[in-house]
Design an enzyme around this catalytic site. Structure first.
Site, PDB file in Angstrom:
ATOM      1  N   LYS A 175       1.042  -1.016  -0.388  1.00 48.91           N
ATOM      2  CA  LYS A 175      -0.171  -0.132  -0.065  1.00 48.91           C
ATOM      3  C   LYS A 175       0.770   1.276   0.127  1.00 48.91           C
ATOM      4  CE  LYS A 175      -2.390   3.220   1.683  1.00 48.91           C
ATOM      5  NZ  LYS A 175      -2.216   4.646   1.966  1.00 48.91           N
ATOM      6  N   GLY A 228       6.936   6.408   7.595  1.00 49.97           N
ATOM      7  CA  GLY A 228       5.745   6.999   7.477  1.00 49.97           C
ATOM      8  C   GLY A 228       6.215   7.544   9.109  1.00 49.97           C
ATOM      9  N   SER A 229       5.498   8.379   9.691  1.00 49.48           N
ATOM     10  CA  SER A 229       5.254   9.334  11.180  1.00 49.48           C
ATOM     11  C   SER A 229       5.213   8.331  11.740  1.00 49.48           C
ATOM     12  CB  SER A 229       3.521  10.707  11.377  1.00 49.48           C
ATOM     13  OG  SER A 229       2.555   9.275  11.650  1.00 49.48           O
ATOM     14  N   VAL A 232       1.855   6.757  13.459  1.00 52.70           N
ATOM     15  CA  VAL A 232       0.059   6.483  11.959  1.00 52.70           C
ATOM     16  C   VAL A 232       1.897   4.537  13.054  1.00 52.70           C
ATOM     17  CG1 VAL A 232       0.598   5.162  10.143  1.00 52.70           C
ATOM     18  CG2 VAL A 232      -0.351   7.898  10.583  1.00 52.70           C
ATOM     19  N   GLY A 233       2.605   5.002  12.956  1.00 50.99           N
ATOM     20  CA  GLY A 233       3.802   3.323  13.456  1.00 50.99           C
ATOM     21  C   GLY A 233       3.149   3.021  14.623  1.00 50.99           C
ATOM     22  N   GLU A 250       9.912   2.901  10.650  1.00 53.07           N
ATOM     23  CA  GLU A 250      11.285   3.518  10.386  1.00 53.07           C
ATOM     24  C   GLU A 250      10.174   5.276  10.243  1.00 53.07           C
ATOM     25  OE1 GLU A 250      14.013   4.763  10.766  1.00 53.07           O
ATOM     26  OE2 GLU A 250      13.606   2.546   9.610  1.00 53.07           O
ATOM     27  N   CYS A 284      12.914  12.045   6.849  1.00 51.03           N
ATOM     28  CA  CYS A 284      12.958  11.668   7.828  1.00 51.03           C
ATOM     29  C   CYS A 284      14.912  11.797   8.139  1.00 51.03           C
ATOM     30  CB  CYS A 284      13.005   9.943   8.260  1.00 51.03           C
ATOM     31  SG  CYS A 284      12.949   9.305   6.428  1.00 51.03           S
ATOM     32  N   GLU A 385       8.349  17.465  14.755  1.00 47.74           N
ATOM     33  CA  GLU A 385       8.909  17.265  13.306  1.00 47.74           C
ATOM     34  C   GLU A 385       8.319  17.968  12.576  1.00 47.74           C
ATOM     35  OE1 GLU A 385       8.636  13.388  11.346  1.00 47.74           O
ATOM     36  OE2 GLU A 385      10.443  13.305  10.124  1.00 47.74           O
TER      37      GLU A 385
END
Ligand code: UN1
Length: 494
Positions: A175, A228-229, A232-233, A250, A284, A385
């Protein structure tokens, strides 16, 4: 007429079951429609995972060196199509061509490394504690992996996950970020053309809540690899944890470049310009804090503001562009919100801090390269961030304070120190809390054959790139062979 792109499910290019689609537009000029893409839902994900189970059965039986040969061909196809892919990627996510070429190159490097890994996939052996008995461990394919990837490196970051997953004998359901589905379609075409079992590579495009979350939860998924963020991670990790699934994360960064009084200032300046404003700060690994020792602070800041003010904003497909747009409207609003926060916190805005007023930039999501000075370590612009072209400059009196400020954030991905003192450099390597430290180089520039990942809230202990990623995508089986011809009891007969 714009192009219409589909999912890759069960070896065929198909619409979403619901027929739903969404548009993807060029962030440098929103009237440029790239195409419509499948807005996938849970049913599409379920079908993709079911077919990937079959794909896994087929692909995992092919010997690893042969799987590696398919990846070698994929690498060759990426070489052949480098220019076309770079151009489409710039159109899709905005960074200048020189950077999207680098993105393709990173995928090529990863393909060739993974291809050769098909002839290694080394594991361990050790002597048994009993005589006439042998012990060793072998890596085995693990199953079906959900791959959830960001838009800032539309090819490189997916390649870090997909090539290792495949050479280890797994199937994947991918995805990609909703903003970069074009690159994903092209990558899957290449994998299939290169000879990867079609059912081992499933692609479902669309949105996180409708396709990403069902993928993470789907029965039949062995593990998930996500970039990703941090928000969400951690959510994905919770879903995986509840299901006993492995997950590699990550996530965010708040990377700093520390410049000491004895540094080569010209070098430090080039480093921070590239680290902070490359990819419009949307990495990142981007440099979002510049920590400068007193003695060189004013000189470096003055040169930085002058040079950053000369960076040319524009369409990344046009010659001479240094900095492209942000990815979308939400991203630009977020950056602008942080600039207001920085001003309210009392930091001094010395460059940028707004949307450019040039007419030819008005159709894209551009934001001016921005520099704050007088930033204090506890300000939000020094802690959170931002993911945009915003650099916070912090002043420190010595090396000790520099390290303390460097480490005083929740993230720990990349870091950099500029100094001529070898002892200081090694102390920094030892003491900086980050997965990556550069000495006399910017915070960006990771290479495909070294481990990539972070500590603290950046990750959960796994690494991509290099050699460790092959363990994540494999199951380890320990084998004991007793050729003594009698019952030998470990720990008891020893
Ligand atoms: C990322 O920002 O998600 O070192 C990856 C670098 C690149 C990879 C960045 N090679 O900046």
């Amino acid at each position: 007429m714009s192009d219409e792109f589909r999912n890759h499910v069960a070896g065929r290019w198909v619409h979403a079951e619901s027929g739903a689609t969404y548009e993807n537009r060029n962030p440098a000029g929103r009237d440029d429609l790239i195409g419509t893409f499948a807005a996938s839902g849970p049913v599409d994900v379920e079908r993709a995972v079911a077919s990937a189970r079959d794909g896994y059965e087929m692909w995992s039986r092919i010997p690893a060196p042969k799987r590696g040969e398919a990846l070698k061909r994929a690498g060759d196809l990426l070489v052949e199509r480098k220019e076309e892919l770079a151009d489409g990627m710039t159109r899709e996510m905005g960074k200048p061509l020189v950077e999207t070429r680098g993105d393709v190159q990173e995928a090529i490097d990863t393909a060739y490394y993974a291809a050769s890994e098909g002839r290694r996939l080394f594991s361990h052996t050790a002597p048994s504690e009993l005589s006439a008995k042998m012990g060793f461990a072998v890596l085995r394919p693990a199953g079906v992996f959900g791959i959830v990837t960001p838009w800032n490196f539309p090819l490189a970051v997916p390649s870090w996950k997909i090539f290792p997953a495949l050479v280890c004998g797994n199937a994947i359901v991918w995805k990609p970020a909703q903003d970069t589905p074009w690159t994903a379609v092209r990558f899957v075409e290449i994998l299939v053309e290169a000879g990867v079992t079609p059912e081992a590579v499933q692609l479902v495009t669309g949105f996180g809540s409708e396709a990403g979350e069902p993928l993470v939860k789907a029965d039949g998924v062995t593990g998930v690899s996500f970039t990703g963020s941090t928000v969400v991670g951690c959510h994905i990790a919770g879903l995986c944890g509840a299901r006993g699934r492995r997950v590699s994360l990550e996530m965010g960064g708040k990377n700093a470049q520390l410049v000491l009084d004895d540094a080569d200032l010209g070098l430090a300046l080039e480093g921070v310009l590239w680290g902070a404003f490359g990819t419009t700060g949307q990495r990142c690994t981007a440099t979002s804090r510049l920590i400068v020792q007193d003695g060189v602070h004013d000189e470096l800041v003055e040169a930085l503001v002058a040079r950053a003010g000369e960076l040319r904003l524009g369409d990344g497909r046009r010659d001479g562009t240094d900095v492209g747009p942000l990815i979308n409207e939400d991203a630009r609003e977020k950056v602008d919100k942080y600039v207001r926060i920085g001003q309210n916190e009392g930091a001094e805005l010395v460059l940028g801090g707004g949307i450019p007023d040039d007419d030819d930039l008005s159709r894209g999501w551009f934001y001016r390269p921005t520099v704050f000075v007088g930033v204090e370590p506890d300000m939000r612009i020094a802690q959170e961030e931002i993911f945009g072209p915003v650099l916070s400059v912090l002043r420190v009196s010595d090396f000790e304070e520099g390290i303390a400020v460097m480490n005083g954030v929740r993230y720990g991905l990349s870091s950099s120190i500029y100094t001529a003192d070898v002892g200081r450099a090694f102390q920094a390597i030892e003491r900086i809390e980050a997965g990556i430290t550069y000495v006399n180089g910017p915070t960006i520039g990771a290479e495909a054959h070294f481990p990539f990942g972070g500590v603290k809230d950046t990750g959960n202990g796994h690494r991509e790139g290099g050699w460790p990623v092959y363990d994540f995508f494999s199951d380890l089986k320990t084998v004991y062979v007793d050729y003594s011809g009698r019952l030998q009891k470990a720990q008891i007969d020893a």
